[in-house]
Design a protein around this motif. Structure first.
Motif, PDB file in Angstrom:
ATOM      1  N   VAL A  25       7.266  21.801  21.107  1.00 62.58           N
ATOM      2  CA  VAL A  25       6.400  21.031  21.985  1.00 62.58           C
ATOM      3  C   VAL A  25       6.058  21.919  23.160  1.00 62.58           C
ATOM      4  O   VAL A  25       6.934  22.349  23.901  1.00 62.58           O
ATOM      5  CB  VAL A  25       7.113  19.752  22.478  1.00 62.58           C
ATOM      6  N   VAL A  26       4.779  22.244  23.322  1.00 65.32           N
ATOM      7  CA  VAL A  26       4.376  23.259  24.287  1.00 65.32           C
ATOM      8  C   VAL A  26       3.423  22.662  25.311  1.00 65.32           C
ATOM      9  O   VAL A  26       2.373  22.151  24.957  1.00 65.32           O
ATOM     10  CB  VAL A  26       3.684  24.436  23.571  1.00 65.32           C
ATOM     11  N   TYR A  27       3.818  22.714  26.576  1.00 65.40           N
ATOM     12  CA  TYR A  27       2.917  22.364  27.668  1.00 65.40           C
ATOM     13  C   TYR A  27       2.281  23.667  28.133  1.00 65.40           C
ATOM     14  O   TYR A  27       2.960  24.554  28.633  1.00 65.40           O
ATOM     15  CB  TYR A  27       3.690  21.727  28.829  1.00 65.40           C
ATOM     16  N   ARG A  28       0.944  23.807  27.945  1.00 66.54           N
ATOM     17  CA  ARG A  28       0.342  25.092  28.269  1.00 66.54           C
ATOM     18  C   ARG A  28      -1.032  24.898  28.870  1.00 66.54           C
ATOM     19  O   ARG A  28      -1.639  23.839  28.808  1.00 66.54           O
ATOM     20  CB  ARG A  28       0.230  25.956  27.021  1.00 66.54           C
ATOM     21  N   SER A  29      -1.556  25.965  29.412  1.00 64.32           N
ATOM     22  CA  SER A  29      -2.919  25.946  29.924  1.00 64.32           C
ATOM     23  C   SER A  29      -3.855  26.430  28.827  1.00 64.32           C
ATOM     24  O   SER A  29      -3.434  26.748  27.735  1.00 64.32           O
ATOM     25  CB  SER A  29      -3.021  26.867  31.147  1.00 64.32           C
ATOM     26  N   ASN A  30      -5.146  26.477  29.127  1.00 67.46           N
ATOM     27  CA  ASN A  30      -6.118  26.922  28.144  1.00 67.46           C
ATOM     28  C   ASN A  30      -6.149  28.440  27.996  1.00 67.46           C
ATOM     29  O   ASN A  30      -6.870  28.972  27.160  1.00 67.46           O
ATOM     30  CB  ASN A  30      -7.516  26.424  28.530  1.00 67.46           C
ATOM     31  N   ALA A  31      -5.421  29.166  28.815  1.00 65.61           N
ATOM     32  CA  ALA A  31      -5.425  30.626  28.757  1.00 65.61           C
ATOM     33  C   ALA A  31      -4.691  31.106  27.506  1.00 65.61           C
ATOM     34  O   ALA A  31      -3.721  30.511  27.072  1.00 65.61           O
ATOM     35  CB  ALA A  31      -4.760  31.202  30.000  1.00 65.61           C
ATOM     36  N   LYS A  32      -5.181  32.218  26.916  1.00 71.70           N
ATOM     37  CA  LYS A  32      -4.526  32.775  25.743  1.00 71.70           C
ATOM     38  C   LYS A  32      -3.278  33.559  26.113  1.00 71.70           C
ATOM     39  O   LYS A  32      -2.333  33.640  25.355  1.00 71.70           O
ATOM     40  CB  LYS A  32      -5.498  33.675  24.973  1.00 71.70           C
ATOM     41  N   ASP A  33      -3.274  34.170  27.297  1.00 69.39           N
ATOM     42  CA  ASP A  33      -2.145  34.982  27.742  1.00 69.39           C
ATOM     43  C   ASP A  33      -1.519  34.325  28.964  1.00 69.39           C
ATOM     44  O   ASP A  33      -2.214  34.058  29.954  1.00 69.39           O
ATOM     45  CB  ASP A  33      -2.602  36.397  28.112  1.00 69.39           C
ATOM     46  N   GLU A  34      -0.226  34.069  28.915  1.00 71.11           N
ATOM     47  CA  GLU A  34       0.450  33.464  30.046  1.00 71.11           C
ATOM     48  C   GLU A  34       1.952  33.624  29.861  1.00 71.11           C
ATOM     49  O   GLU A  34       2.428  33.972  28.788  1.00 71.11           O
ATOM     50  CB  GLU A  34       0.103  31.973  30.137  1.00 71.11           C
ATOM     51  N   ARG A  35       2.692  33.349  30.912  1.00 65.12           N
ATOM     52  CA  ARG A  35       4.150  33.375  30.829  1.00 65.12           C
ATOM     53  C   ARG A  35       4.643  31.952  30.611  1.00 65.12           C
ATOM     54  O   ARG A  35       4.185  31.014  31.265  1.00 65.12           O
ATOM     55  CB  ARG A  35       4.754  33.983  32.101  1.00 65.12           C
ATOM     56  N   VAL A  36       5.557  31.806  29.668  1.00 67.13           N
ATOM     57  CA  VAL A  36       6.122  30.498  29.353  1.00 67.13           C
ATOM     58  C   VAL A  36       7.642  30.591  29.379  1.00 67.13           C
ATOM     59  O   VAL A  36       8.219  31.674  29.341  1.00 67.13           O
ATOM     60  CB  VAL A  36       5.649  29.997  27.976  1.00 67.13           C
ATOM     61  N   ILE A  37       8.284  29.428  29.446  1.00 62.75           N
ATOM     62  CA  ILE A  37       9.749  29.346  29.404  1.00 62.75           C
ATOM     63  C   ILE A  37      10.111  28.426  28.250  1.00 62.75           C
ATOM     64  O   ILE A  37       9.607  27.305  28.160  1.00 62.75           O
ATOM     65  CB  ILE A  37      10.336  28.810  30.724  1.00 62.75           C
ATOM     66  N   THR A  38      10.971  28.890  27.352  1.00 63.54           N
ATOM     67  CA  THR A  38      11.321  28.147  26.145  1.00 63.54           C
ATOM     68  C   THR A  38      12.767  27.668  26.225  1.00 63.54           C
ATOM     69  O   THR A  38      13.668  28.421  26.605  1.00 63.54           O
ATOM     70  CB  THR A  38      11.120  29.026  24.901  1.00 63.54           C
ATOM     71  N   PHE A  39      12.984  26.394  25.831  1.00 60.64           N
ATOM     72  CA  PHE A  39      14.306  25.767  25.827  1.00 60.64           C
ATOM     73  C   PHE A  39      14.581  25.201  24.433  1.00 60.64           C
ATOM     74  O   PHE A  39      13.673  24.742  23.749  1.00 60.64           O
ATOM     75  CB  PHE A  39      14.385  24.632  26.857  1.00 60.64           C
ATOM     76  N   ASP A  40      15.865  25.198  24.024  1.00 58.21           N
ATOM     77  CA  ASP A  40      16.278  24.621  22.741  1.00 58.21           C
ATOM     78  C   ASP A  40      16.833  23.224  22.945  1.00 58.21           C
ATOM     79  O   ASP A  40      17.455  22.935  23.976  1.00 58.21           O
ATOM     80  CB  ASP A  40      17.361  25.484  22.082  1.00 58.21           C
ATOM     81  N   GLY A  41      16.650  22.350  21.931  1.00 59.76           N
ATOM     82  CA  GLY A  41      17.216  21.014  22.015  1.00 59.76           C
ATOM     83  C   GLY A  41      17.031  20.238  20.729  1.00 59.76           C
ATOM     84  O   GLY A  41      16.798  20.798  19.658  1.00 59.76           O
ATOM     85  N   HIS A  42      17.136  18.907  20.841  1.00 55.18           N
ATOM     86  CA  HIS A  42      17.050  18.020  19.682  1.00 55.18           C
ATOM     87  C   HIS A  42      16.198  16.810  20.041  1.00 55.18           C
ATOM     88  O   HIS A  42      16.095  16.422  21.200  1.00 55.18           O
ATOM     89  CB  HIS A  42      18.437  17.548  19.238  1.00 55.18           C
ATOM     90  N   GLN A  43      15.610  16.201  19.016  1.00 51.07           N
ATOM     91  CA  GLN A  43      14.834  14.983  19.215  1.00 51.07           C
ATOM     92  C   GLN A  43      14.792  14.213  17.905  1.00 51.07           C
ATOM     93  O   GLN A  43      14.822  14.790  16.816  1.00 51.07           O
ATOM     94  CB  GLN A  43      13.413  15.317  19.688  1.00 51.07           C
ATOM     95  N   ASN A  44      14.700  12.879  18.008  1.00 50.99           N
ATOM     96  CA  ASN A  44      14.702  12.022  16.829  1.00 50.99           C
ATOM     97  C   ASN A  44      13.273  11.671  16.442  1.00 50.99           C
ATOM     98  O   ASN A  44      12.453  11.330  17.291  1.00 50.99           O
ATOM     99  CB  ASN A  44      15.498  10.743  17.104  1.00 50.99           C
ATOM    100  N   ARG A  45      12.990  11.722  15.126  1.00 55.30           N
ATOM    101  CA  ARG A  45      11.679  11.340  14.609  1.00 55.30           C
ATOM    102  C   ARG A  45      11.863  10.258  13.545  1.00 55.30           C
ATOM    103  O   ARG A  45      12.872  10.232  12.848  1.00 55.30           O
ATOM    104  CB  ARG A  45      10.937  12.548  14.015  1.00 55.30           C
ATOM    105  N   ARG A  46      10.853   9.397  13.409  1.00 55.76           N
ATOM    106  CA  ARG A  46      10.969   8.266  12.490  1.00 55.76           C
ATOM    107  C   ARG A  46      11.082   8.730  11.043  1.00 55.76           C
ATOM    108  O   ARG A  46      11.760   8.112  10.231  1.00 55.76           O
ATOM    109  CB  ARG A  46       9.761   7.337  12.636  1.00 55.76           C
ATOM    110  N   VAL A  47      10.381   9.812  10.688  1.00 52.49           N
ATOM    111  CA  VAL A  47      10.365  10.259   9.301  1.00 52.49           C
ATOM    112  C   VAL A  47      11.534  11.184   8.997  1.00 52.49           C
ATOM    113  O   VAL A  47      12.299  10.951   8.077  1.00 52.49           O
ATOM    114  CB  VAL A  47       9.027  10.966   8.986  1.00 52.49           C
ATOM    115  N   SER A  48      11.689  12.247   9.791  1.00 48.75           N
ATOM    116  CA  SER A  48      12.682  13.282   9.483  1.00 48.75           C
ATOM    117  C   SER A  48      14.023  13.066  10.169  1.00 48.75           C
ATOM    118  O   SER A  48      14.968  13.787   9.894  1.00 48.75           O
ATOM    119  CB  SER A  48      12.122  14.654   9.878  1.00 48.75           C
TER     120      SER A  48
END
Length: 577
Positions: A25-48
C-alpha cells in the motif's frame, strides 16, 4: 503541495519456508522519482485472510504510517467487497522498523527474507539508484528509548557498530521524535541492522541492505541419476573445463538431475527452465521450476525434458533477472527411443473390425440424439430472440423518458448532451442484441451509459466495481444480461430517493464462476411475485431460463434478496472460466 494518490500493488513472494501474498500500500505523489519509506506488517482481507503487507509513504510525510494503523472507515451505505480490508494494518513488531530510500521510475528494490533464529528479517537488493538509505524505528520514542539497542554488521562478519542505544530524530514532517538508526551506502557490500528490546528479547527485528552486485549463483556440479542404478549419481558436468558446454541427456536413461550450488542461505534463488526454439518448435517456453530456493542442492525430474531439443537452466538471486547475476547450464536432449511394435496387422485386424462396428452403432445413435438436441436448441433460440425483441423497445422507452424530462425543464444543453449519449447507447444496444455473447468490456459500457441517462430522472449515485483478476476484454457474457435488473433497481428501487438513492454493481470471480451483484438501498419488493417488480425483471427471468436450456453445462443462477432496506440480486454464471 503535490496531489497524493493511493495505489495498490500486488506481489506474490514464494519461498521454501512459506508462501505468501504480499500487498504493498503506497502513499505517493505523481512524481516518478522520489524518496519513500517502507514498513513491514500484516493486514486482514476478506478473501485471503491475514497476510503480509508492506506500506510505503513519502519521506516528507512520515507520519502517514500512523493512518494505516487505524481501523478502515467506509462511507455510509457502502458495502465492502470481498477484496476490502477488514482490519487495521499492524506493523511486524512494535519497533515499526522502516527503510528510507530513493525510488526511481516507480520501481521498488527487490525484497526477500533472511532467517535469524526465530525471526525473519526483510532484505532489500539495493542499487546505486536507491542512493543512501536511512533506517528508522517509529516505535522508539522518549519514553522507551533506553529499552532498545541496535547494531550494524557488514557482510555478515564485521560488526561496524556494536550494540548501542539509538538516537532520537524529528525530520520528514514528523510531529514527534522517533528512533534513528543511521544512514548507509555500501556499494558491493551487505549491511545488516538489528534492533532488540533488552527487556523483551522477542521484540526484535532487522533489515538487510544488499548492495552486492557480484551475487551470481555459483554452480559446483551437475549430477544425473540413471534408471536402475539406485541412488548413486553420475557427474554430468566437468567443472575443470572453463569453456561453455552443453550436457547431453537421454530421458530414457537419466530419470532426474541434481544441481549442486555454493551455500547461499542468506540469498534465495529463483530457477527457470527454458526450452529453446527449433525447426519443430515455433516459440521459446520458460517456466519457473524453483522459487525462493535456499538449499545447496536443487533437483528436478525427466518430466521437464521429455522431448528432444535444446534446453537451458537459468539461476538468479530472488527478485531479479539481471544478466550480470545470472548463471546458466545448457542441455541437449536427443536419442529418445520409440515404442516398439508389439503386434502384426493381421493380429490387430479383428479388434479393428470390432471397433469399427461399435463406432458405427454409436454414430447412428448419436446422430439421432444430436438431431433432437438441435431441434430443442433451435426452439429455445427462437424464444430467446423473441425475449430480446421485447427488451429493445422497453429499454429505449425508459431511456427516452429520462431525456424528455430535460426537455420539459427547458435544459437544451443537457438534452443535447444526453441525446448524443443516447444515440451512442442505441448503437451499442442494437449491436449487442444482434449477438448472443458480447465482451464484458462492451457490457460495462452499456451499463455506464444507461445509468448516466437514468440519473437524469432519479438523481441517484452508483458505483461499478470489477475484480482486477478478470480480463474484461476477453471475457464473453450474454448481451445485456444485467440491464433489466439494473433498470428494476433504478425504476422500482430507489425512485423518489434522489441523491439518497444508491446502486452498487460488483463483478467478481469465485473459482471458475462469474458473479454479477446488483444492490440498491430502495424500498424493496416481493421477490416471489412476478409482476410487482416490473416488466424488465420478468423479461430478465425468462431470458435466464431460456439461456439455461441452451447452455446446460454452464447454468446461470439467479438469486433475489429484497426487504424494506434494499434489494440485492446475484447472477452467477457457473463454470464460466
Amino acid at each position: 503541495m503535490k496531489r497524493t494518490t493511493l495505489i495498490l500493488i500486488f506481489v506474490t513472494l514464494i519461498s521454501p519456508v512459506f508462501a505468501q501474498i504480499t500487498t504493498a500500500v503506497v502513499y505517493r505523489s505523481n512524481a516518478k522519482d522520489e524518496r519513500v519509506i517502507t514498513f513491514d506488517g500484516h493486514q486482514n482481507r476478506r478473501v485471503s485472510g491475514m497476510g503480509d503487507v508492506w506500506v510505503s509513504v513519502m519521506e516528507s510525510r512520515i507520519d502517514d504510517i500512523y493512518q494505516s494503523m487505524k481501523e478502515p472507515v467506509y462511507a455510509p451505505g457502502y458495502k465492502p467487497t470481498p477484496y476490502d480490508v477488514t482490519g487495521k494494518w499492524t506493523p511486524k513488531t512494535p519497533i515499526i522498523l522502516g527503510v528510507a530510500y530513493a525510488r526511481k521510475e516507480n520501481k521498488y528494490p527487490p525484497r526477500y527474507t533472511v532467517t535469524s533464529l526465530s525471526k525473519n528479517y526483510t532484505a532489500y537488493m539495493m542499487s546505486d539508484e536507491n542512493s543512501a538509505v536511512e533506517v528508522v524505528g517509529m516505535g522508539i520514542n522518549k519514553s522507551n528509548l533506553n529499552e532498545y539497542r541496535f547494531r550494524v554488521i557488514e557482510n555478515d562478519s564485521t560488526e561496524l557498530i556494536p550494540w548501542t542505544t539509538p538516537t532520537l530524530e524529528q525530520k520528514h514532517g514528523a510531529k514527534h521524535t522517533y528512533g534513528y538508526l543511521g544512514k548507509f551506502y555500501s556499494p558491493g557490500k551487505e549491511v545488516t541492522v538489528e534492533v532488540v528490546n533488552i527487556k523483551n528479547y522477542n521484540n526484535r527485528d532487522g533489515i538487510v541492505l544488499n548492495w552486492r552486485s557480484n551475487l551470481r549463483p555459483a554452480i559446483h556440479g551437475v549430477v544425473g541419476f540413471i534408471h536402475g542404478k539406485g541412488a548413486n549419481g553420475v557427474p554430468l558436468l566437468s567443472l575443470n573445463k572453463k569453456s561453455k558446454q552443453s550436457i547431453l541427456l537421454n530421458p530414457d536413461s537419466v530419470q532426474s538431475i541434481n544441481i549442486i550450488l555454493k551455500d547461499h542461505q542468506t540469498v534465495p534463488y529463483n530457477i527457470y527452465w527454458v526450452q529453446e526454439r527449433s525447426m519443430f518448435r515455433a516459440t521459446t517456453d520458460t517456466i519457473c521450476i524453483g522459487a525462493g530456493i535456499r538449499d545447496s542442492i536443487f533437483g528436478f525430474t525427466s518430466q521437464y525434458y521429455m522431448s528432444d531439443g535444446k534446453y537451458r537452466l537459468l539461476i538468479y538471486p530472488i527478485g531479479t533477472k539481471d544478466k550480470n547475476r545470472e548463471s546458466s547450464i545448457d542441455f541437449t536432449v536427443q536419442g529418445r527411443s520409440e515404442y516398439k511394435k508389439g503386434y502384426t496387422v493381421l493380429q490387430l485386424l479383428p479388434y479393428l473390425l470390432l471397433a469399427l462396428l461399435a463406432f458405427g452403432i454409436y454414430y447412428l445413435f448419436n446422430k439421432r440424439r444430436v438431431r433432437n438436441l438441435g431441434r430443442q436448441k433451435e426452439m429455445a433460440n427462437l424464444k430467446l430472440g423473441s425475449v430480446r425483441a421485447q427488451l429493445n423497445p422497453h429499454f429505449m422507452f425508459n431511456a427516452l423518458t429520462s431525456i424528455q424530462n430535460l426537455m420539459n425543464q427547458h435544459d437544451a444543453a443537457g438534452a443535447n448532451h444526453y441525446l448524443s449519449k443516447f444515440a451512442n447507447l442505441t448503437r451499442q444496444v442494437l449491436n449487442a442484441t444482434s449477438k448472443e455473447l458480447i465482451s464484458l468490456e462492451d457490457e460495462l459500457k452499456i451499463i455506464n451509459d444507461y445509468l448516466q441517462i437514468e440519473q437524469l430522472r432519479f438523481g441517484f449515485i452508483y458505483s461499478v466495481d470489477v475484480d482486477k483478476s478478470i480480463n474484461v476484454a476477453n471475457t464473453q457474457v450474454p448481451a445485456m444480461l444485467m440491464q433489466p435488473f439494473i433498470e428494476n433497481a433504478a425504476k422500482h428501487g430507489i425512485a423518489g430517493m434522489l441523491h439518497a438513492g444508491k446502486i452498487d454493481i460488483a463483478i467478481t470471480k469465485q473459482e471458475n464462476n462469474l458473479m454479477f451483484t446488483i444492490a440498491d438501498n430502495g424500498k424493496g419488493f416481493d421477490a416471489q411475485a412476478n409482476v410487482s417488480a416490473g416488466f424488465g425483471l420478468k423479461l430478465g427471468r425468462e431470458r435466464i431460463a431460456l439461456l439455461n436450456q441452451i447452455y446446460k453445462s454452464q447454468l446461470i443462477k439467479l438469486q433475489i434478496d429484497s426487504n424494506a432496506t434494499g434489494t440485492t440480486i446475484i447472477i452467477t454464471l457457473t463454470k464460466w472460466f
